[in-house]
Write a protein that holds these residues in place. Structure first.
Motif, PDB file in Angstrom:
ATOM      1  N   ARG A 194      27.319  -0.041  92.161  1.00 43.32           N
ATOM      2  CA  ARG A 194      27.599  -1.387  91.654  1.00 43.32           C
ATOM      3  C   ARG A 194      29.101  -1.553  91.429  1.00 43.32           C
ATOM      4  NH1 ARG A 194      24.615  -2.620  86.273  1.00 43.32           N
ATOM      5  NH2 ARG A 194      26.360  -1.441  85.370  1.00 43.32           N
ATOM      6  N   ASN A 199      32.467  -4.638  90.800  1.00 37.81           N
ATOM      7  CA  ASN A 199      32.779  -6.016  90.415  1.00 37.81           C
ATOM      8  C   ASN A 199      34.033  -6.525  91.114  1.00 37.81           C
ATOM      9  OD1 ASN A 199      34.599  -4.468  88.960  1.00 37.81           O
ATOM     10  ND2 ASN A 199      34.444  -5.677  87.081  1.00 37.81           N
ATOM     11  N   THR A 217      25.616  -8.015  94.069  1.00 36.36           N
ATOM     12  CA  THR A 217      25.243  -9.288  93.449  1.00 36.36           C
ATOM     13  C   THR A 217      26.347  -9.911  92.604  1.00 36.36           C
ATOM     14  OG1 THR A 217      24.262  -8.096  91.567  1.00 36.36           O
ATOM     15  CG2 THR A 217      22.808  -8.658  93.403  1.00 36.36           C
ATOM     16  N   TYR A 218      27.441  -9.190  92.358  1.00 35.27           N
ATOM     17  CA  TYR A 218      28.503  -9.754  91.514  1.00 35.27           C
ATOM     18  C   TYR A 218      29.209 -10.918  92.207  1.00 35.27           C
ATOM     19  CZ  TYR A 218      32.145  -9.777  87.931  1.00 35.27           C
ATOM     20  OH  TYR A 218      32.982 -10.146  86.901  1.00 35.27           O
ATOM     21  N   PRO A 276      31.862  -7.174  96.313  1.00 36.99           N
ATOM     22  CA  PRO A 276      31.988  -6.477  95.028  1.00 36.99           C
ATOM     23  C   PRO A 276      32.120  -4.965  95.175  1.00 36.99           C
ATOM     24  CG  PRO A 276      29.958  -7.788  95.126  1.00 36.99           C
ATOM     25  CD  PRO A 276      30.566  -7.821  96.479  1.00 36.99           C
ATOM     26  N   ALA A 318      33.893 -15.307  88.810  1.00 35.57           N
ATOM     27  CA  ALA A 318      32.850 -14.637  88.025  1.00 35.57           C
ATOM     28  C   ALA A 318      33.257 -14.499  86.565  1.00 35.57           C
ATOM     29  CB  ALA A 318      32.559 -13.261  88.623  1.00 35.57           C
ATOM     30  N   GLN A 348      28.420 -14.702  86.913  1.00 35.67           N
ATOM     31  CA  GLN A 348      27.979 -14.282  88.233  1.00 35.67           C
ATOM     32  C   GLN A 348      27.079 -15.337  88.874  1.00 35.67           C
ATOM     33  OE1 GLN A 348      27.170  -9.841  86.563  1.00 35.67           O
ATOM     34  NE2 GLN A 348      26.386 -10.234  88.607  1.00 35.67           N
ATOM     35  N   PRO A 349      27.113 -15.402  90.208  1.00 29.62           N
ATOM     36  CA  PRO A 349      27.978 -14.628  91.100  1.00 29.62           C
ATOM     37  C   PRO A 349      29.360 -15.260  91.221  1.00 29.62           C
ATOM     38  CG  PRO A 349      26.571 -16.043  92.400  1.00 29.62           C
ATOM     39  CD  PRO A 349      26.168 -16.254  90.962  1.00 29.62           C
TER      40      PRO A 349
END
Length: 489
Positions: free
Chosen positions: A129, A131, A165-166, A190, A337, A342-343
């Motif tokens: 994950r 950002n 998904t960010y 991201p 964001a 988000q997103p």
């Protein structure tokens, strides 16, 4: 009744007058002669010089030029100020400045590997994950995997999931129509690594041309039909059909220049990230299911290891000094964001930039924004609007100082490395370049101590005459630097 002064008093008065005549008056004259010519006269001379340079310039297209003292409402020069024009990469002065203002100089991006560990295996998929860190490198990712291994992980039977998904998956304006494969066209995501591009190296070894592609991944392959010839003429093609990106090199390279390096963008950035992480895991002795997957990380899955980027101030410096389009687009989505949740999207980031311009007093008909990098010529802004944004930074001294520091310097690094050396501008200019086939821009600051001039020089419709456009820019800026130093423009 008035009493005449005594003879003694009169003698003292006359002595003082002789001192004034003999010493003070000549000293005053010398002092006045040593003072530079009045600023107004210098400004008038500078205006005439800029008028003449712009009038006599043979470069095609439209021109706009603006210069003003920062911190005071005093214009030095203005020409065609309100005509929206293509800023090219000068747009980065605007987008990165707004990012810094909202997110702060010390902000850091985070890239994390998440999962549940039981024994030497994960009971969940390994989630990656991010950002939006645009600076994540293969070395950074390798360090994360080694930390994962140090925690005892040897098996990941449920594979790797890329949590992208960010950001949304919408391409910034202009990118959706581009079929180019150059590295600077890589899309913002991201989860990134090495700017979402593959470095392709061609090198002559034992009279043959060898090819290497890094980072390695099961999702891209490289092949070469390049031979040794009398001139360098190399072309790179990409086949994006299927899940594996096929990169092919054709043409010739020479023994005199036996190494050619090129960057090719990934076309599916999430699959690209997935493949590189698989490769690094296997290289470090961790077995993993190779099935591709992407999606959101479940809320209860814990973070195992994380990597923090350099500060945002450092990333903005890298963006502006080297005109990094990938960084600029990632930072803009991250801004969106941060402000509205988000997103992160390009439009959310642009809305923040528009709001900033409104606070700076810019009229909406002077600006059209399409992306954060200035690529493709979709964005337009007037010289007055761009300068107004730069002046708005001065309301926060820390912000203006960081923005000035982020810009290229003559003869040092970045896109001004070979410009202004040996001129009056060399030690005082900090400026962002902007270059497209039909547009050229130079905008920034002349600054030293507590005195600063900001300027914006914009040209579009130049028909590819970049040399002519830059010649005009250089002449204007050198004369402005001379004026700044109290010299004849």
């Amino acid at each position: 009744m008035h009493t005449p002064p005594s003879g003694k008093i009169m003698r003292k008065v006359m002595d003082r007058l002789r001192i004034v005549k003999t010493w003070i008056f000549p000293a005053t004259i010398l002092l006045l002669l040593s003072v530079p010519r009045p600023v107004r006269a210098q400004e008038a001379e500078l205006k005439k010089k800029w008028d003449r340079l712009i009038k006599n310039d043979r470069t095609a297209g439209r021109k706009a030029a603006y210069a003003r003292w920062s911190g005071v409402n005093k214009r030095i020069y203005g020409h065609n100020l309100d005509q929206p024009m293509v800023p090219a990469s000068c747009l980065k002065i605007l987008s990165t400045g707004v990012v810094l203002r909202h997110m702060g100089a010390s902000y850091k991006f985070t890239s994390s590997l998440l999962g549940e560990i039981k024994g030497d295996a994960l009971t969940t998929p390994l989630y990656w994950r991010g950002n939006g860190d645009p600076s994540m490198t293969l070395d950074n990712l390798t360090a994360l995997v080694r930390q994962l291994k140090a925690k005892g992980v040897r098996k990941i039977p449920k594979g790797v999931v890329i949590d992208d998904t960010y950001f949304d998956r919408q391409k910034p304006a202009g990118f959706q129509f581009s079929r180019g494969n150059e590295g600077f066209l890589a899309l913002p995501t991201p989860t990134t690594v090495e700017g979402n591009a593959i470095t392709v190296t061609l090198e002559i070894k034992d009279a043959e041309v060898a090819i290497t592609c890094l980072p390695a991944s099961p999702y891209h392959t490289c092949s070469s039909e390049v031979t040794v010839g009398t001139k360098e003429d190399v072309r790179f093609t990409t086949d994006t059909r299927g899940d594996v990106l096929q990169i092919k090199a054709k043409g010739t390279i020479t023994a005199a220049d036996p190494k050619v390096v090129n960057r090719v963008r990934s076309f599916d950035s999430s699959r690209y990230a997935h493949g590189i992480l698989l490769q690094v895991l296997k290289e470090n002795g961790i077995t993993v299911d190779e099935t591709f997957a992407r999606g959101a990380t479940p809320a209860k899955v814990p973070v195992i290891v994380s990597h923090s980027s350099d500060t945002l101030a450092a990333l903005v410096r890298a963006t502006n000094r080297h005109s990094n389009n990938f960084y600029a687009e990632n930072l803009l989505k991250a801004l969106g964001a941060q402000i509205t949740g988000q997103p992160g999207t390009t439009q959310k980031g642009l809305d923040a930039v528009y709001a900033f311009l409104t606070r700076a007093g810019v009229k909406r008909n002077q600006v059209v924004l399409a992306n954060g990098s200035g690529l493709f010529g979709n964005s337009k802004i007037s010289a007055r609007a761009l300068a107004s944004a730069m002046e708005q930074y001065a309301t926060l001294p820390w912000l203006q100082a960081l923005m000035i520091d982020s810009l290229p310097r003559p003869g040092r690094d970045g896109t001004l490395y070979k410009r202004f050396t040996g001129t009056a501008a060399e030690d005082v200019v900090y400026a962002k370049t902007g270059t497209l086939g039909d547009a050229s821009c130079l905008a920034g600051y002349i600054s030293k101590g507590n005195r600063t001039i900001l300027f914006a020089i914009m040209q579009d419709g130049i028909g590819g005459d970049l040399k002519g456009a830059r010649t005009l820019q250089d002449e204007l800026v050198v004369s402005l630097a001379k004026f700044f130093k109290g010299q004849k423009p």
